[in-house]
Write an enzyme that holds these catalytic residues in place. Structure first.
Site, PDB file in Angstrom:
ATOM      1  N   GLU A 100     -20.384   1.495 -66.316  1.00  0.00           N
ATOM      2  CA  GLU A 100     -19.073   1.139 -65.640  1.00  0.00           C
ATOM      3  C   GLU A 100     -18.384   1.934 -65.176  1.00  0.00           C
ATOM      4  OE1 GLU A 100     -17.712  -0.973 -64.011  1.00  0.00           O
ATOM      5  OE2 GLU A 100     -16.768  -2.577 -65.162  1.00  0.00           O
ATOM      6  N   ASP A 101     -17.590   2.020 -64.249  1.00  0.00           N
ATOM      7  CA  ASP A 101     -16.889   2.943 -63.648  1.00  0.00           C
ATOM      8  C   ASP A 101     -15.266   3.173 -64.402  1.00  0.00           C
ATOM      9  OD1 ASP A 101     -15.612   0.608 -62.842  1.00  0.00           O
ATOM     10  OD2 ASP A 101     -15.598   1.331 -60.774  1.00  0.00           O
ATOM     11  N   ASP A 104     -10.048  -1.018 -67.680  1.00  0.00           N
ATOM     12  CA  ASP A 104      -8.869  -1.025 -67.814  1.00  0.00           C
ATOM     13  C   ASP A 104      -8.118  -2.073 -68.740  1.00  0.00           C
ATOM     14  OD1 ASP A 104      -6.255  -0.672 -66.465  1.00  0.00           O
ATOM     15  OD2 ASP A 104      -6.581  -2.195 -64.798  1.00  0.00           O
ATOM     16  N   PHE A 153      -3.919   4.634 -60.439  1.00  0.00           N
ATOM     17  CA  PHE A 153      -4.904   3.908 -59.746  1.00  0.00           C
ATOM     18  C   PHE A 153      -5.769   4.865 -59.063  1.00  0.00           C
ATOM     19  CE2 PHE A 153      -7.191   1.814 -56.421  1.00  0.00           C
ATOM     20  CZ  PHE A 153      -7.406   0.649 -57.265  1.00  0.00           C
ATOM     21  N   ARG A 166     -14.890   5.474 -51.524  1.00  0.00           N
ATOM     22  CA  ARG A 166     -16.110   5.607 -52.532  1.00  0.00           C
ATOM     23  C   ARG A 166     -16.812   6.990 -52.596  1.00  0.00           C
ATOM     24  NH1 ARG A 166     -16.491   0.506 -55.098  1.00  0.00           N
ATOM     25  NH2 ARG A 166     -16.028  -1.315 -53.686  1.00  0.00           N
TER      26      ARG A 166
HETATM   27  P1  5GP Z   1     -10.787  -4.545 -66.089  1.00  0.00           P
HETATM   28  O1  5GP Z   1     -11.370  -5.740 -66.404  1.00  0.00           O
HETATM   29  O2  5GP Z   1     -10.922  -3.616 -67.515  1.00  0.00           O
HETATM   30  O3  5GP Z   1      -9.031  -4.765 -66.242  1.00  0.00           O
HETATM   31  O4  5GP Z   1     -10.898  -3.850 -65.019  1.00  0.00           O
HETATM   32  C1  5GP Z   1     -12.033  -3.092 -64.515  1.00  0.00           C
HETATM   33  C2  5GP Z   1     -12.100  -3.320 -63.069  1.00  0.00           C
HETATM   34  O5  5GP Z   1     -10.809  -3.250 -62.221  1.00  0.00           O
HETATM   35  C3  5GP Z   1     -12.720  -2.092 -62.688  1.00  0.00           C
HETATM   36  O6  5GP Z   1     -14.329  -2.139 -62.728  1.00  0.00           O
HETATM   37  C4  5GP Z   1     -12.327  -1.619 -61.416  1.00  0.00           C
HETATM   38  O7  5GP Z   1     -13.055  -2.429 -60.412  1.00  0.00           O
HETATM   39  C5  5GP Z   1     -10.921  -2.024 -61.351  1.00  0.00           C
HETATM   40  N1  5GP Z   1     -10.108  -1.115 -61.535  1.00  0.00           N
HETATM   41  C6  5GP Z   1      -9.307  -0.818 -62.788  1.00  0.00           C
HETATM   42  N2  5GP Z   1      -8.491   0.359 -62.608  1.00  0.00           N
HETATM   43  C7  5GP Z   1      -8.908   0.792 -61.482  1.00  0.00           C
HETATM   44  C8  5GP Z   1      -8.383   2.071 -60.589  1.00  0.00           C
HETATM   45  O8  5GP Z   1      -7.643   2.746 -61.296  1.00  0.00           O
HETATM   46  N3  5GP Z   1      -8.952   2.251 -59.653  1.00  0.00           N
HETATM   47  C9  5GP Z   1      -9.794   1.500 -58.981  1.00  0.00           C
HETATM   48  N4  5GP Z   1     -10.552   1.773 -57.755  1.00  0.00           N
HETATM   49  N5  5GP Z   1     -10.352   0.398 -59.941  1.00  0.00           N
HETATM   50  C10 5GP Z   1      -9.760   0.002 -60.932  1.00  0.00           C
END
Ligand code: 5GP
Length: 177
Positions: A100-101, A104, A153, A166
């Site tokens: 995963e990238d 959050d 962000f 990207r």
């Molecule tokens: P979660 O479900 O853990 O809240 O969110 C994960 C997804 O939210 C990540 O895979 C990504 O797509 C998006 N996301 C959360 N924080 C960021 C951020 O700082 N930058 C970007 N580009 N995407 C984020």
């Protein structure tokens, strides 16, 4: 490295990332010795990280992809995540490493991990490039982590803002106008 338009600050440069990715690859190679390994890349954001990471893994592996999307207007409050594109591989034959990238709230990766466990994966572990622990809403164990970052962000190295940025070779903080 010249900073791209729309980027306020570079948080992690290409060299720092490459160094950390190499260390993660070494650790993963040691842990999965002799085990059937399936890398499951979470599209689209993790593709750049996964492409670099897998080239640092020395044990045999296969690759597949999932895509998750949030539904409803109020994703954050409803916490609803749907698995869109699913893996084609029979995961019951593999130890799955989810790549995963960024984690959050934790909702996306938890939903995908549960989905793959339900499909019978031999094990499911998570490898995330970035972690924003301050925003966590559900408990997730990150087995392999690149960097912990503050609640900003970020874009680049696969991560987007409205599908842009990207291709940046670094992780930067986007200037939100
Ligand atoms: P979660 O479900 O853990 O809240 O969110 C994960 C997804 O939210 C990540 O895979 C990504 O797509 C998006 N996301 C959360 N924080 C960021 C951020 O700082 N930058 C970007 N580009 N995407 C984020």
């Amino acid at each position: 490295m010249e900073i791209a338009d729309g980027i306020e600050e570079i948080l992690l440069d290409a060299q720092q990332i490459a160094h950390r990715v190499a260390a993660l690859g070494t650790q993963i190679s040691a842990d999965y010795q002799g085990l059937p390994l399936l890398i499951v890349v979470v599209l689209k954001g993790a593709m750049v990280f996964a492409a670099d990471l897998m080239r640092q893994i020395s044990v045999p592996l296969q690759v597949d992809f999932v895509e998750a999307s949030s539904y409803g207007e109020e994703t954050e409050t409803s916490g609803m995540v749907r698995v869109g594109r699913d893996v084609e591989t029979d995961v019951s034959q593999f130890h799955v490493l989810l790549v995963e990238d960024i984690v959050d709230t934790g909702l996306t990766i938890r939903t995908i991990a549960e989905h793959l466990r339900a499909r019978g994966a031999l094990s499911v572990r998570i490898c995330s490039l970035l972690d924003k622990p301050s925003r966590r809403r559900v408990e997730v164990s990150l087995d392999y982590l690149g960097f912990e970052i503050p609640d900003r962000f970020v874009v680049g190295y696969g991560l987007d803002y409205a599908q842009r940025f990207r291709q940046l070779p670094y992780v930067g903080i986007v200037r939100l106008e």
